[in-house]
Design an enzyme around this catalytic site. Structure first.
Site, PDB file in Angstrom:
ATOM      1  N   ARG A 102       0.840  -1.189   0.000  1.00 16.42           N
ATOM      2  CA  ARG A 102       0.000   0.000   0.000  1.00 16.42           C
ATOM      3  C   ARG A 102       0.879   1.244   0.000  1.00 16.42           C
ATOM      4  O   ARG A 102       1.738   1.402   0.857  1.00 16.42           O
ATOM      5  CB  ARG A 102      -0.881  -0.039   1.251  1.00 16.42           C
ATOM      6  N   THR A 106      -1.041   7.693  -1.228  1.00  9.24           N
ATOM      7  CA  THR A 106      -2.248   7.628  -2.077  1.00  9.24           C
ATOM      8  C   THR A 106      -3.197   6.520  -1.617  1.00  9.24           C
ATOM      9  O   THR A 106      -4.347   6.474  -2.032  1.00  9.24           O
ATOM     10  CB  THR A 106      -1.854   7.311  -3.537  1.00  9.24           C
ATOM     11  N   ASP A 198      -2.690  -2.674  12.019  1.00  8.65           N
ATOM     12  CA  ASP A 198      -2.079  -3.189  10.789  1.00  8.65           C
ATOM     13  C   ASP A 198      -1.941  -4.698  10.924  1.00  8.65           C
ATOM     14  O   ASP A 198      -1.124  -5.205  11.709  1.00  8.65           O
ATOM     15  CB  ASP A 198      -0.701  -2.539  10.575  1.00  8.65           C
ATOM     16  N   ASP A 201       1.562  -6.241  10.319  1.00 11.53           N
ATOM     17  CA  ASP A 201       2.499  -5.970  11.419  1.00 11.53           C
ATOM     18  C   ASP A 201       2.162  -6.829  12.643  1.00 11.53           C
ATOM     19  O   ASP A 201       3.053  -7.300  13.336  1.00 11.53           O
ATOM     20  CB  ASP A 201       2.433  -4.501  11.840  1.00 11.53           C
TER      21      ASP A 201
HETATM   22  N1  URA Z   1      -4.760  -2.759   6.417  1.00 12.21           N
HETATM   23  C1  URA Z   1      -4.626  -3.131   7.710  1.00 12.21           C
HETATM   24  O1  URA Z   1      -3.811  -3.994   8.048  1.00 12.21           O
HETATM   25  N2  URA Z   1      -5.413  -2.536   8.626  1.00 12.21           N
HETATM   26  C2  URA Z   1      -6.320  -1.588   8.312  1.00 12.21           C
HETATM   27  O2  URA Z   1      -7.015  -1.092   9.201  1.00 12.21           O
HETATM   28  C3  URA Z   1      -6.436  -1.209   6.946  1.00 12.21           C
HETATM   29  C4  URA Z   1      -5.645  -1.820   6.019  1.00 12.21           C
END
Ligand code: URA
Length: 207
Positions: A102, A106, A198, A201
């Protein structure tokens, strides 16, 4: 688009473990495996089957086998956390991989890996991605799968944002979404709120 939100006490408990910021990495992985098992069980409900004749120790009878070879596609990285559950439930499935990162300004996906069979026509496909946020990554993956002939792909996500669901719905693609929760929405950095942070993570550690 059909959206199925899995409403089950065990799913709710596993989701709570995932949401809790105090859950350590190992506990997060275990809860994700448990919840992914429940979601994939539901996501595979419509898999085509064929009858087989077998013998029990007592008599001949009719049993069931899967009619096609399903394809499970985790979206890297976080989707990998759901793959062992898919392997456990559907051992004969073929695994394919789509790697999307990601762009943090953007929020658009950039592709770094596409390892997917050239012809998916007639094959059941499950797309594994724990977080359906803007829908950008899922849509990129779904378009790639559709270009290779996939129809009726089932998207399996843990937490979905209304924005992501709307984006999938507006695409007009022939898909079904199986999820454990539809949350309030996205914050200004496109994270799902309340969400679970995340996912990559929390499974693998921040890199
Ligand atoms: N990706 C993630 O890991 N968590 C989110 O809240 C949005 C995208």
């Amino acid at each position: 688009m059909q959206v199925d939100v899995i409403d089950h006490p065990l799913a709710a408990v596993a989701l709570t473990v995932l949401r809790d910021e105090k859950t350590p990495r190992v506990g997060f992985r275990v809860a994700l495996h448990d919840l992914a098992t429940m979601l994939i069980y539901e996501a595979t409900r419509e898999l085509p089957t064929a009858a087989v004749r077998i013998r029990t120790p007592l008599a001949e009878t009719t049993g069931t086998r899967l009619a096609g070879e399903p394809v499970v596609v985790p979206v890297l990285r976080a989707g990998l956390g759901m793959l062992p559950a898919a392997h456990a439930l559907v051992p004969d499935a073929v695994s394919a991989f789509i790697g999307l990162a990601r762009d943090e300004t953007t929020f658009q996906p950039t592709v770094y890996l596409e390892s997917v069979p050239a012809d998916l026509s007639g094959r059941p496909v499950l797309l594994l991605d724990p977080m359906l946020a803007t829908g950008g990554s899922a849509l990129h993956a779904l378009r790639l799968l559709a270009d290779r002939g996939a129809r009726g792909t089932v998207v399996v996500s843990v937490v979905s944002a209304p924005e992501g669901i709307a984006a999938l719905d507006a695409s007009g693609l022939d898909i079904r979404l199986v999820t454990a929760a539809i949350d309030e929405g996205l914050n200004d950095t496109a994270y799902i709120v309340p969400g679970l942070g995340d996912a990559g993570d929390r499974i693998f550690g921040a890199v």
